[in-house]
Motif scaffolding. Structure first.
Motif: not given
Length: 459
Positions: A308-326
């Motif tokens: 929710g409101a706690g979604l940070t740039a760190v979260h987004r970067a981690q998701l982007a990294r994981e999705l790229a590898l997937i």
């Protein structure tokens, strides 16, 4: 004397031929390497359960040529009853056909009676090398009965089914007079059909001293004891894995069958490491052209729900990294299948929980497959998926046991019974259970056997 000719063993049973093979696949491969065999084929009875262990051991011992095979029970060859047939995979399609034949053999039949009809065999002959089988094969059995014409018809049908280049008469000699007579008839038939004949030893254990283990297994399979089994027990210890020198000496009067073993083994180029699992296709909703697009959409929707409101740039970067590898590893379909199964369970209110290394993935957390926030717990994603590991990730999911069958039936219905299966586990002997079974084979009383078993410490 010069060096013996090369030899490849093309008919070998492991402990996965239940209550018949007396050696594990690893022991057979190690012994084959020690003996200097050119190749070894694993041909368990209507079963391919030992194939992975067989292939792994072969890789560890210098990529030793390990040929996937099968001894299949077939009915209807030349109108006869069920008989054994030795099949070896030459190509990837041949390996797939071995698996399909095992599936056919075990579906819709009572447990313990796997069989395929010859029409099913003919429909799955591509990529396979066929040997006429042991004494329980249709061709040798008819020859032993004096039915030369029937044997010729059966062999002719097999030659036409698999092709002249991919069929051979299988000949064995374990020092028995009746086998020597049958071998002569098989070699004569091979000449009449202009087909090759090949020597095999129908191996059931790695070392000669393991004959006693095989005797015990035979007694357990036939519900007899060593004293009462009689001719059910093999008469000598010749069914062990033999090297080129031993096979050359046994067939010193005619080495053509020994030479043929190497030539036929050379046809079988497929190895288990070449297999790449193919997942069922994923149905995408309108607006999505690629599974990766849909997975990214679901992941970011889940991220809004999770943080929710706690979604940070760190979260987004981690998701982007994981999705790229997937995406790089082509795993989007796998994640979507797991999400679909978990989502179905939640919709019908079945308790579900992902666990294991999947908890290290923010994508799994956002898909609601797991319930642990990997960022909060400082978990390392590379324990789940990494560039260095050339294998798919393992997503473990638990469902409440009282309703687990509902999920299983959903998977069968959703993906089809030809694309989904239950993984089986093989129960292995422990000291106490081994003692109890040996006691049965020796005819010991139940109280004596129980006393001996209980004398063993649990470890």
């Amino acid at each position: 004397m010069g060096a013996p000719p090369a030899y490849a063993e093309l008919h070998c049973h492991s402990a996965y031929s239940l209550l018949d093979g007396a050696s594990l696949p690893e022991a057979l491969v190690a012994r084959a390497v020690e003996l200097g065999l050119s190749a070894l084929a694993l041909t368990d009875h209507d079963d391919m359960g030992g194939m992975v262990r067989f292939a792994q051991q072969a890789r560890e011992l210098g990529d030793f040529p390990a040929i996937p095979g099968l001894e299949l029970t077939v009915v209807g060859i030349a109108g006869g009853p069920s008989s054994h047939l030795t099949l070896l995979a030459r190509t990837l399609e041949g390996y797939r056909n071995l698996a399909r034949l095992v599936t056919h053999a075990r579906q819709q039949l009572p447990r313990g009676t796997p069989t395929v009809h010859r029409d099913v065999l003919a429909a799955h002959a591509t990529g396979l090398l066929c040997l006429s089988g042991c004494a329980r094969g249709e061709v040798p059995r008819r020859l032993a009965q004096g039915d030369h014409l029937g044997a010729r018809r059966a062999a002719g049908w097999l030659r036409d089914c698999f092709g002249p280049a991919h069929f051979a008469l299988e000949v064995q000699d374990h020092g028995l007079p009746e086998e020597a007579q049958l071998a002569g008839a098989l070699i004569q038939l091979a000449g009449e059909l202009d087909s090759p004949w090949v020597v095999t030893n129908n191996v059931h254990y790695a070392q000669p001293e393991q004959r006693v283990v095989h005797d015990v297994l035979t007694c357990l399979r036939t519900h007899t004891t060593v004293d009462t089994a009689g001719r059910r027990l093999r008469p000598n210890a010749e069914w062990h894995l033999k090297g080129p020198a031993a096979m050359a000496w046994r067939w010193r009067h005619d080495l053509r069958g020994v030479h043929a073993s190497v030539a036929l083994a050379a046809q079988c180029e497929v190895r288990l490491k070449q297999l790449v699992p193919q997942l069922p296709g994923v149905e995408l909703p309108p607006g999505f052209k690629h599974p990766m697009d849909y997975l990214s959409h679901l992941t970011h929707m889940g991220a809004e729900q999770r943080w929710g409101a706690g979604l940070t740039a760190v979260h987004r970067a981690q998701l982007a990294r994981e999705l790229a590898l997937i995406g790089q590893k082509g795993l989007a379909g796998y994640f979507l299948i797991m999400w679909e199964i978990v989502e179905h369970a939640r919709q019908i209110e079945i308790l579900v929980q992902g666990r294991g290394s999947a908890a290290n993935s923010a994508v799994c957390y956002c898909l609601h497959v797991t319930e642990v926030d990997p960022d909060r717990m400082h978990l390392l994603f590379e324990r789940f998926v990494s560039k260095e590991r050339n294998e798919p990730p393992d997503i473990d999911v638990d469902f409440e046991h009282e309703r687990r069958e509902e999920v299983i039936q959903y998977i069968y219905k959703r993906y089809g019974r030809d694309r989904a299966a239950l993984a089986a586990t093989l129960v292995c002997y422990r000291p106490r259970s081994a003692i109890r079974d040996v006691g049965k084979a020796l005819g010991l009383s139940a109280d004596v056997t129980d006393l001996l078993a209980k004398s063993m410490a649990w470890w």
